[in-house]
Design an enzyme around this catalytic site. Sequence first.
Site, mmCIF file in Angstrom:
data_model
loop_
_atom_site.group_PDB
_atom_site.id
_atom_site.type_symbol
_atom_site.label_atom_id
_atom_site.label_comp_id
_atom_site.label_asym_id
_atom_site.label_seq_id
_atom_site.Cartn_x
_atom_site.Cartn_y
_atom_site.Cartn_z
ATOM 1 N N TRP A 83 0.826 -1.212 0.000
ATOM 2 C CA TRP A 83 0.000 0.000 0.000
ATOM 3 C C TRP A 83 0.855 1.256 0.000
ATOM 4 O O TRP A 83 0.511 2.259 -0.625
ATOM 5 C CB TRP A 83 -0.995 -0.011 1.157
ATOM 6 C CG TRP A 83 -2.020 -1.085 0.926
ATOM 7 C CD1 TRP A 83 -2.141 -2.252 1.609
ATOM 8 C CD2 TRP A 83 -3.024 -1.114 -0.106
ATOM 9 N NE1 TRP A 83 -3.157 -3.005 1.065
ATOM 10 C CE2 TRP A 83 -3.715 -2.333 0.024
ATOM 11 C CE3 TRP A 83 -3.399 -0.237 -1.132
ATOM 12 C CZ2 TRP A 83 -4.768 -2.700 -0.834
ATOM 13 C CZ3 TRP A 83 -4.439 -0.592 -1.977
ATOM 14 C CH2 TRP A 83 -5.109 -1.818 -1.821
ATOM 15 N N ASP B 248 -1.452 6.379 6.777
ATOM 16 C CA ASP B 248 -2.513 5.501 6.301
ATOM 17 C C ASP B 248 -2.693 4.423 7.365
ATOM 18 O O ASP B 248 -1.869 3.517 7.496
ATOM 19 C CB ASP B 248 -2.108 4.877 4.959
ATOM 20 C CG ASP B 248 -3.122 3.851 4.458
ATOM 21 O OD1 ASP B 248 -4.125 3.606 5.150
ATOM 22 O OD2 ASP B 248 -2.898 3.299 3.360
ATOM 23 N N LYS C 252 -12.403 -2.263 7.587
ATOM 24 C CA LYS C 252 -11.690 -3.274 8.374
ATOM 25 C C LYS C 252 -12.097 -3.171 9.848
ATOM 26 O O LYS C 252 -12.761 -4.047 10.370
ATOM 27 C CB LYS C 252 -10.188 -3.127 8.195
ATOM 28 C CG LYS C 252 -9.782 -3.369 6.739
ATOM 29 C CD LYS C 252 -8.530 -2.625 6.381
ATOM 30 C CE LYS C 252 -8.358 -2.404 4.904
ATOM 31 N NZ LYS C 252 -8.485 -3.564 4.047
HETATM 32 N N1 PMP Z 1 -4.319 1.298 2.469
HETATM 33 C C1 PMP Z 1 -4.323 0.141 3.147
HETATM 34 C C2 PMP Z 1 -3.343 -0.054 4.262
HETATM 35 C C3 PMP Z 1 -5.245 -0.855 2.802
HETATM 36 O O1 PMP Z 1 -5.255 -2.006 3.467
HETATM 37 C C4 PMP Z 1 -6.149 -0.625 1.749
HETATM 38 C C5 PMP Z 1 -7.196 -1.636 1.339
HETATM 39 N N2 PMP Z 1 -7.073 -2.885 1.733
HETATM 40 C C6 PMP Z 1 -6.078 0.581 1.066
HETATM 41 C C7 PMP Z 1 -5.169 1.530 1.456
HETATM 42 C C8 PMP Z 1 -7.024 0.885 -0.085
HETATM 43 O O2 PMP Z 1 -8.284 1.020 0.454
HETATM 44 P P1 PMP Z 1 -9.588 1.227 -0.453
HETATM 45 O O3 PMP Z 1 -9.865 -0.091 -1.093
HETATM 46 O O4 PMP Z 1 -10.608 1.630 0.566
HETATM 47 O O5 PMP Z 1 -9.303 2.291 -1.431
#
Ligand code: PMP
Length: 377
Positions: free
Chosen positions: A118, A188, A212
């Site tokens: 990420w 994040d 989550k």
């Molecule tokens: N950052 C992290 C740490 C994630 O785990 C995720 C999704 N699993 C995201 C960003 C992206 O999230 P979204 O699908 O809500 O855009």
Amino acid sequence: MLTLVLRIVPAMETAKVKRIYNFSSGPAVMPLPVLERAREEMLSIGGTGMSVMEMSHRSKFFGYVIEGTERRLRELLRAPNNYRILFLQGGAALQFSMIPMNFLPPDRSADFVVTGAWGVKAASEAAKIGKANVIYSSEKDGFRTVPEQSELAFSSDAAYVHYTSNETIDGVEFKYELDAGGIPVVCDASSNILSKPFDIEKYAIVYAGAQKNIGPSGVTIVIIREDMLDLVPANQPALLDYRNIANNHSLANTPNTWGIYTIGLVCEWLEAQGGVGSIEKRNLEKAAILYKFIDGSDGYYRGHAANSCRSLMNVTFRLPSEDLEEKFCDEAEAIGLDGLRGHRSVGGIRASIYNAFPREGVEALVEFMNDFASRNG
Ligand code: PMP
């Protein structure tokens, strides 16, 4: 042996509905009392004669809902009054673009501490907007570690520093909160927000997709220090403009009303669990059960993350072969242990055990792992 495991995975009954143990990384398991309450209020909430889904976001009743959700989140997060809590759409991934659009001027750069998939995405999206410096990456070690604070050297002109407090795919988590010596820190926290106390005052922005630990998908929580709002450039597209969204109390356009309502219920549930400090204790215990078993398996199960930065939320591990991993997931699924397949980009096994995931489910998984290893050694 398999029949023994079948017996120890209890069927969780709610009315006539059979529930399984859901290890999904997100959207993920919700607290059962939250789902039951949402069901109770589905047709008419608070005597209004309608579902929250059918209600105007400008109505007085929805005003109570969004204010209540914000107040509960603020208390649980211990976010001081000089922080705004915003409910956005577009997922956590939209924040990868929106943050640089608002806070990365053409003559500056932003620093990225990359400890997983990420973080890579956050940095590459920012690079489309401006200058993104990856000042640290653990990619060479397969994203198994996080740096010590002392290993990080920030750029003197950094407009902000971005990091991911828990890498959901790789299962590595910071055990400390990053200090960038006065440079605004952006975090994040999608997969570990509300799992343990965060010192919000250390951050300029903390953001998280809700799906989550906070509620259903379709809402992103942004906790932003008020002084950051003064930095938003003029002529930002209205719905990509934090200042506009804050000024309109997250009602600049129609928000995800259902999601915001459900987040309020999750917060209420979390309060009833004793708050973030109590849930952290339980999360530590749940993760310890799993990691202890992995460590004691004579190498049959191999944890992905280095011991010092193992995630409390996403426990990632491998089996002796990919064929066995496939068999493991299939058999687990057949007995009600669902969602254990690792992310398609890395493979292996990932057990996501967020706040709402019950300890009994972790114990059931360990029992299955023990049985599986003895049958497939
Ligand atoms: N950052 C992290 C740490 C994630 O785990 C995720 C999704 N699993 C995201 C960003 C992206 O999230 P979204 O699908 O809500 O855009």
